[in-house]
Design an enzyme around this catalytic site. Sequence first.
Site, short mmCIF file in Angstrom:
data_model
loop_
_atom_site.label_atom_id
_atom_site.label_comp_id
_atom_site.label_asym_id
_atom_site.label_seq_id
_atom_site.Cartn_x
_atom_site.Cartn_y
_atom_site.Cartn_z
N HIS A 1 0.82 -1.21 0.00
CA HIS A 1 0.00 0.00 0.00
C HIS A 1 0.86 1.27 0.00
O HIS A 1 0.39 2.34 0.35
CB HIS A 1 -0.92 0.02 1.22
N HIS B 1 -7.08 -4.73 -1.01
CA HIS B 1 -6.42 -6.01 -1.26
C HIS B 1 -7.09 -6.72 -2.43
O HIS B 1 -6.94 -7.93 -2.61
CB HIS B 1 -6.50 -6.91 -0.02
#
Lengths: 331, 331
Positions: free
Chosen positions: B56, B218
Site C-alpha cells: 500500500h 487487497h
Amino acid sequence: MKKLINSPETVLTDALAGFAAAHPELTVDLDQRVIARGTRPGTPKVAVVSGGGSGHEPLHGGFVGPGMLDAACPGEIFTSPVPDQVLAAAQAVHTGAGVVLVVKNYTGDVLNFRLAAELAEEEGIEIRTVLVDDDVAVEDSTWTAGRRGTGATVVVEKTTGALAERGATLAEVAAIGKRANAASRSFAVALTAATVPAAGKPGFDLAEDEIEVGVGIHGEPGRRREPLRPARELAAEVVDTILADHDLTAGDEVIALVNGLGGTPLLELYVVYGAIHARLAERGITIARRLVGSYVTSLDMAGFSLTLTKADPQLLDLWDAPVSTPALTWS
Amino acid sequence: MKKLINSPETVLTDALAGFAAAHPELTVDLDQRVIARGTRPGTPKVAVVSGGGSGHEPLHGGFVGPGMLDAACPGEIFTSPVPDQVLAAAQAVHTGAGVVLVVKNYTGDVLNFRLAAELAEEEGIEIRTVLVDDDVAVEDSTWTAGRRGTGATVVVEKTTGALAERGATLAEVAAIGKRANAASRSFAVALTAATVPAAGKPGFDLAEDEIEVGVGIHGEPGRRREPLRPARELAAEVVDTILADHDLTAGDEVIALVNGLGGTPLLELYVVYGAIHARLAERGITIARRLVGSYVTSLDMAGFSLTLTKADPQLLDLWDAPVSTPALTWS
C-alpha cells in the site's frame, strides 16, 4: 483502453481544470494553457519557464511554485506547446529580469520554443534557453536530433529555479541550468508501453516476459528488447550504461532520480533504488541526494528511469534550497 | 507477471533495504521491520505508531517523520505485521507519554495489534488504539468484520501526529484520531486487479471494458462489476455513494483525498479530481483541503479511491500543521 478520462479529445482540458481546482495557490489560464505562480515576486527576478507535451505529469506543471518554475505550458499529449502558448507563459511571469526557457530536446519543442523566444525578444523580453539532452540511450531518433531530454529536466528546473530565487542574473541562471544538464545522464527501461488516449492502444507491443531497454518517454524505441530479469540485474545494467557515458569516478557524489514511468508502484521503485544504491557503492560512488517516485512519466507506462547528476557544492546547495510546488516540497 | 523485483520471496526485504538507503533521516530496523524517526523527541510526547500489510506504499512507512507517525511496522504483502513487530515499533519510539496505535480494520491487523497492545501494557507502555473503518462499500467481508479501513488512514495519521507533536495527552491524541475517522468515508473503483508477487497473477479477472465498483485495497470484491464509463460519471457515482452514507450537507467543507491505487498516472487523477470537485460543488460542498496522488495503493492496481473527511476548524488546523515525511511534506 481503460483510462479514467471523459474522452480522448478532452483529456488535457479536463486534467488542467482538475489541476486548477486542486491548486488554488497557482494561477491556471485554461484558455492559454499556462500554469503560473499565484503571486508575483516583490522585486524583479529571472523567471524560469518550461513546458512540453502532456502525459509526463507531474512534469512540468507540478513543478511550478516558489523555488522552481515560474510558469509551465503543457502541450497536447506528447506534443509540443505552440509558440504563442510559450510566449504567453513568458509574458505572464517576466518581471524585467529576463526569462530562462527550459526545453527538452525534441524537434517540435526546440522549434516552437525557438519561435517563442524570437517573439518574446521582439517584445523586449530577454530570453536564454537551456536545452536538456540527458538520455544516453540513443543518438538521434524519430523525435530528436541528438539526445532526448528526460529526467534531468527535474534537476535543471530545480537548480535554475533556486538560483533565480536568490536574485542571480539571467546569464547566471542559464549557466547553472546548462551545467546541471551537462552533469546529468539518464537511461530508462519499459515493462509495458504507454497508451495515448487518442490512439486507444499501446504504442508498441511487448511479449509477456519482454522489456524495452533504453525506451524514450514517448515510447520511442530503445536500444533493444530483452527478457525481463531481476531488478538487481536491470539496475546494474542501467547504472553501468550511464557510467560508461559519464565522467563519474570513485569518490564522486551524485544526485539520483529513480523515476517511475507512470504505471509502476512505489514498492517496486524502492526495490530498484536499493539495487542502484548498491551498484553505485560498488563503484565507489555515493548518492548524496535522491528522489524516488514518479516525476517524469509516460502516461501509464510501467518501468523506471535513472538519472545521475554529478554533484558539486553549488549544485547540492541549489538542490537543497527550499521549494514549494505540487510535486516537490521541502524547506 | 511483470514487476521490478528480484523474487517474490524477497520483495519486502529488498524494498525495505531500498527505503532505508533512500531515507537516511529515518531509522530502519531491517530485522524487526520497524521504520522510526531518526531523532528522539527532546521531551516526552505521545508516540503515534501504525502498520499493516505491505503493498500500500507510501502507507505507512512513507508517513513516518515529524508531524505524523513516530514509527511504522510493515507486514508481508497484504498481511498484518506480527504482534512482536508492533511491540518492537512501540518500544522503539515510546517516551513515557503513551502510544497511539492506528489500525486499519482488517481481522488480522485488529488481532495482532490487540496482542501487541497487551504485551506493551505488560511492559508499562500505555496504549490507545484508533481503528480506521471508513470504506462504505461493504459491511463485513472475507477480510473484515465491519467496514474496511482505507484512505482515511492518511487523515487519521496526519491529525493524530500533529496533535501529538503539540504535546497533547494520550487521551486527546486518541480522541482526535477517532473523531477524524468518524468524520471520514471512502469508496474505491478498480480498473484492473493487483498482482501479488507470490501469486504471480491478478487477484481477479476483469473484462477489457469492465470495472469493479467498491473494491478493497487487497482486491476484495466490491459491490458489483459494471462497464467502464467516463470519469465524470464514475466520479459522480463515487461522490453520491459517499454522501448517501455521510452527514455532509450544503455549506459543509471537506478534506478530500483523490487517491491512485498504484497503477494510475497523475494525469488521470487530475481528470477525476476535477469531476469530483464539480459534483461536490453541485451539492454545495466545498473542498477546503485536498491531496491528489497515490497514497494508499494496492500494488499495481489501476483505479482510484475518494476519501471525504468532514472538516472543522480543529481538523483543518491539524491538517495544516507542518509535516516532514517521505510522502507528505509541508511547512
